[in-house]
Design an enzyme around this catalytic site. Structure first.
Site, PDB file in Angstrom:
ATOM      1  N   GLU A 164       0.799  -1.232   0.000  1.00  0.00           N
ATOM      2  CA  GLU A 164       0.000   0.000   0.000  1.00  0.00           C
ATOM      3  C   GLU A 164       0.832   1.283   0.000  1.00  0.00           C
ATOM      4  OE1 GLU A 164      -4.057   0.049   1.618  1.00  0.00           O
ATOM      5  OE2 GLU A 164      -3.101   1.064   3.318  1.00  0.00           O
ATOM      6  N   LYS A 180       0.517   4.689   1.496  1.00  0.00           N
ATOM      7  CA  LYS A 180      -0.266   5.251   2.615  1.00  0.00           C
ATOM      8  C   LYS A 180       0.523   6.391   3.238  1.00  0.00           C
ATOM      9  CE  LYS A 180      -2.639   3.458   6.760  1.00  0.00           C
ATOM     10  NZ  LYS A 180      -2.872   2.257   7.590  1.00  0.00           N
ATOM     11  N   LYS A 202      -8.039   2.365  -2.956  1.00  0.00           N
ATOM     12  CA  LYS A 202      -8.440   2.146  -1.560  1.00  0.00           C
ATOM     13  C   LYS A 202      -9.140   3.407  -1.079  1.00  0.00           C
ATOM     14  CE  LYS A 202      -7.686  -0.879   1.892  1.00  0.00           C
ATOM     15  NZ  LYS A 202      -7.142  -0.320   3.075  1.00  0.00           N
ATOM     16  N   GLU A 231     -14.482  -5.968   2.167  1.00  0.00           N
ATOM     17  CA  GLU A 231     -13.820  -5.971   3.484  1.00  0.00           C
ATOM     18  C   GLU A 231     -14.815  -6.229   4.619  1.00  0.00           C
ATOM     19  OE1 GLU A 231     -10.840  -2.881   4.430  1.00  0.00           O
ATOM     20  OE2 GLU A 231     -12.151  -2.406   6.114  1.00  0.00           O
ATOM     21  N   ASN A 250     -10.335  -7.232   7.924  1.00  0.00           N
ATOM     22  CA  ASN A 250      -9.552  -6.127   8.471  1.00  0.00           C
ATOM     23  C   ASN A 250      -9.276  -6.378   9.957  1.00  0.00           C
ATOM     24  OD1 ASN A 250      -8.308  -3.745   9.154  1.00  0.00           O
ATOM     25  ND2 ASN A 250      -9.628  -2.503   7.836  1.00  0.00           N
ATOM     26  N   GLU A 303      -5.882  -8.015   6.324  1.00  0.00           N
ATOM     27  CA  GLU A 303      -5.541  -6.604   6.161  1.00  0.00           C
ATOM     28  C   GLU A 303      -5.198  -5.946   7.500  1.00  0.00           C
ATOM     29  OE1 GLU A 303      -9.271  -5.907   3.046  1.00  0.00           O
ATOM     30  OE2 GLU A 303      -8.833  -4.455   4.592  1.00  0.00           O
ATOM     31  N   SER A 304      -4.186  -5.135   7.485  1.00  0.00           N
ATOM     32  CA  SER A 304      -3.813  -4.237   8.604  1.00  0.00           C
ATOM     33  C   SER A 304      -3.007  -4.927   9.703  1.00  0.00           C
ATOM     34  CB  SER A 304      -5.037  -3.607   9.283  1.00  0.00           C
ATOM     35  OG  SER A 304      -5.843  -2.935   8.378  1.00  0.00           O
TER      36      SER A 304
END
Ligand SMILES: O=C(O)c1ccccc1NCC(=O)[C@H](O)[C@H](O)COP(=O)(O)O
Length: 257
Positions: free
Chosen positions: A47, A49, A109, A158, A179, A211-212
């Site tokens: 990503e 970000k 995103k 998601e 997530n 994710e994350s």
């Protein structure tokens, strides 16, 4: 009001003030899909970000073209570009710049609530959009999903919990992202992936993306061991001195073929 509520409320306001994009909208070369790539082997959705509500500024002045090229060269499964301006300091122009220099799939995103955003993502060259189940009513979720698929985009759906996973499965979503970040408290736990993986139908042609909160190679290995085919990594790559090494270490040989 949660941070997600705030972001969505802002998004509806922003949409009213959109000015038409000047991107030429030319046909982009055929790219392999993210789904195909993740069915081949575990991979990293890497990503761009610049900032986030939970961490503030991460790397606002990053050279996104150089960063995206590093991701692609290292064998990233796809590149995710955060395009939200207010909370993440990204933009649709960031997305366009990235899609012009890479030939792997690119995820827009953002917090999609309208077809207009999906059209803009496509115009900027994205091949994938994100739909966050927690942010959408069922009818809206279905209609945005159908619309994106109808114009040739992939959709990453998601989810945060079991109920949302069922809603994603009702859409027959093939790319489902769990997530690990609680959007009320910002607490991150990869355990969330492990929990939802127990309910996940790993039937043919469907993949789980964690994710994350992936900070280390061990986090990635944990997610893969629980059944994830892909991981989505933002902050760790943006802060890393060698994002290519990070990606290579978290990607299986098969995925690079
Ligand atoms: O990152 C946040 O603070 C955040 C807050 C509220 C809604 C969404 C948020 N993040 C968006 C993302 O999905 C992450 O950028 C992505 O999963 C990567 O996370 P990380 O690797 O932890 O940077």
């Amino acid at each position: 009001m949660t941070i997600l509520d705030k972001i969505i409320a802002t998004k509806y306001e922003e949409i009213k003030n959109y000015v038409p994009l000047t991107f030429d909208g030319h046909d982009f070369p055929e790219k392999s899909t993210l789904l195909q790539r993740l069915l081949n082997g575990n991979g990293v959705i890497s990503e761009i970000k610049r900032a986030s509500p939970s961490k503030g500024d991460i790397r606002t002045e990053v050279d996104i073209v150089a960063q995206a090229k590093k991701y692609e060269e290292a064998g990233a499964a796809a590149i995710s570009v955060l395009t939200d301006e207010t909370y993440f300091k990204g933009s649709i122009h960031d997305l366009y710049e990235v899609t012009q220099v890479v030939s792997i799939p690119v995820l827009c995103k953002d917090f999609m609530v309208s077809e207009i955003q999906i059209d803009r993502a496509k115009q900027a060259g994205a091949t994938i959009i994100l739909l966050i189940v927690a942010a959408l009513e069922n009818q809206q979720l279905k209609s945005l999903n159908n619309y994106a698929l109808s114009i040739g985009l992939e959709v990453l759906v998601e989810v945060h919990d079991e109920e949302e996973l069922h809603r994603a499965l009702e859409l027959d979503a093939k790319l489902i992202g769990v997530n690990n970040r609680n959007l009320k408290t910002f607490e991150v736990s990869v355990e969330r992936t492990a929990q939802l993986a127990k309910q996940f139908p790993f039937d043919e042609g469907r993949v789980l993306i964690s994710e994350s909160g992936m900070n280390t190679k061990e986090d990635a290995q944990f997610a893969y061991a629980k059944g994830a085919s892909g991981i989505l990594v933002g902050e760790a790559l943006m802060r890393s001195e060698d994002p290519g090494k990070w990606i290579r270490e978290a990607t299986t040989e098969e995925a690079l073929k």
